[in-house]
Motif scaffolding. Structure first.
Motif: not given
Length: 374
Positions: A195-205, A240-246, A248-253
């Motif tokens: 469930d990609w959409d719910t997953l992404l919104s949950t992680i962001v929020q 990855q580019s649409e993620l919040p700054r925090a 984006k840094l955590l997902s870089h590796n």
């Protein structure tokens, strides 16, 4: 009761004693309906005392018999409870140590105490999953009480019951004060359910509530980007580019690692070239050890640098990875033959096996794998 019987007996003894003192035996007439009993007071007291003695003896005897039978029943109950506690303890230690056979034996030996019955079903489900018996695991999970079903989301997921896991997790996870454990389980369920959409919104929020360390974020984003690449046509660079700054840094590796594994080097080429120019060769080698594609520009730069440092093992390994990525397995095999004269590094294993297997040198690939296992 005995106290009152003694009081009555004392009362009659006093009355009898009074008549004896005045040298009178006393006369008692007891009438009840058509029945009449005539007796002297002394005889009546004697009968009462004997009756009391018989009653007391009967009471004590029945009490002793009851104690014997009650003791046997209590002994059996204690023995059963001890057996249940022992089974519970053995199962917990077997579960901790990953001893599946001991776990199955302990579960068959005795039932858990009633208050641990949900835990027994959960452990039995886990043992069934270890044995690959997913249908059996589902049966045990369905025996759990309703509150307990929401606490075994990972077992539901392992039993391929994503809907059940999400159904039990969603109410708690959507609460503002959801615990990190509940959110972690919810995110895992969403990832497995795709469930990609719910997953992404949950992680962001809710990412601040998870309290994950760097390794946990790497593990999550590795799984997330891998799943996106395998099951969708979405561009992970855009995600990855649409993620919040925090984030984006955590997902870089993880983003870099997935791009390298899938051969999508364009988004991370500049970063890899930067590592090469700064002589951060060990870090570059670690990134390229799982390379799954080609990059001509990076290979030329590595070869150019090797002319100046021909015996640099990290550079040689990077060139072998890039050669494998381009399908030049012969060059990669020659490089690993050269590297075999130096102390072998564990991260070389995957690329070396690939090079030797692709060039028909199966014995060398087998020896490498055997040495690694030993």
């Amino acid at each position: 009761m005995i106290r009152w019987l003694l009081v009555i007996a004392l009362f009659f003894m006093v009355m009898a004693g009074a008549h004896l003192l005045i040298d009178e035996k006393g006369y008692v007439l007891v009438s009840a309906g058509v029945y009449t009993v005539e007796s002297t007071l002394v005889s009546l007291i004697f009968i009462v005392l004997v009756s009391l003695a018989i009653l007391i003896m009967a009471f004590k005897s029945s009490k002793a018999i009851w104690r014997v039978f009650g003791g046997l029943s209590k002994h059996r109950a204690n023995k059963r409870a001890a057996r249940q506690e022992a089974a519970f303890e053995q199962s917990i230690w077997a579960l901790i140590n990953g001893q599946d056979e001991s776990l199955s034996y302990a579960l068959q030996k005795a039932e858990f105490p009633e208050k641990w019955r949900d835990q027994q079903c959960a452990i039995q489900a886990k043992a069934a999953l270890h044995a690959g018996q997913k249908v059996v695991a589902r049966e045990y999970l369905q025996q759990l009480s309703e509150p307990a079903q929401s606490k075994v989301s990972q077992l539901w997921l392992a039993a391929e019951q994503q809907e059940q896991a999400l159904e039990s997790l969603t109410p708690q996870a959507q609460m503002k004060k959801a615990s990190p454990t509940e959110l972690h389980a919810y995110v895992s369920a969403l990832l497995q359910a795709k469930d990609w959409d719910t997953l992404l919104s949950t992680i962001v929020q809710r990412h601040k509530q998870l309290h994950w360390n760097e390794q946990q974020w790497d593990s999550f984003f590795n799984g997330y980007f891998d799943a996106i690449t395998q099951h969708t046509d979405k561009d992970i660079q855009s995600l990855q580019s649409e993620l919040p700054r925090a984030l984006k840094l955590l997902s870089h590796n993880a983003f870099t690692a997935v791009c390298v594994r899938t051969g999508q080097l364009a988004p991370v080429r500049k970063e890899l070239i930067k590592l090469l120019k700064k002589d951060q060769l060990d870090e570059l080698a670690k990134i390229l050890q799982h390379l799954g594609g080609a990059d001509v520009e990076l290979r030329k730069l590595v070869q150019s640098k090797l002319k100046k440092q021909p015996e640099q093992t990290e550079l040689l390994f990077c060139l072998a990875c890039l050669a494998n990525g381009e399908g030049d397995h012969g060059l990669a095999a020659q490089i690993f033959d050269t590297l075999s004269t130096t102390p072998w590094q564990a991260m070389w294993l995957h690329q070396a096996e690939l090079a030797f297997a692709k060039t028909g040198q199966y014995e060398k690939a087998y020896l490498l794998l055997s040495d690694q296992q030993n």
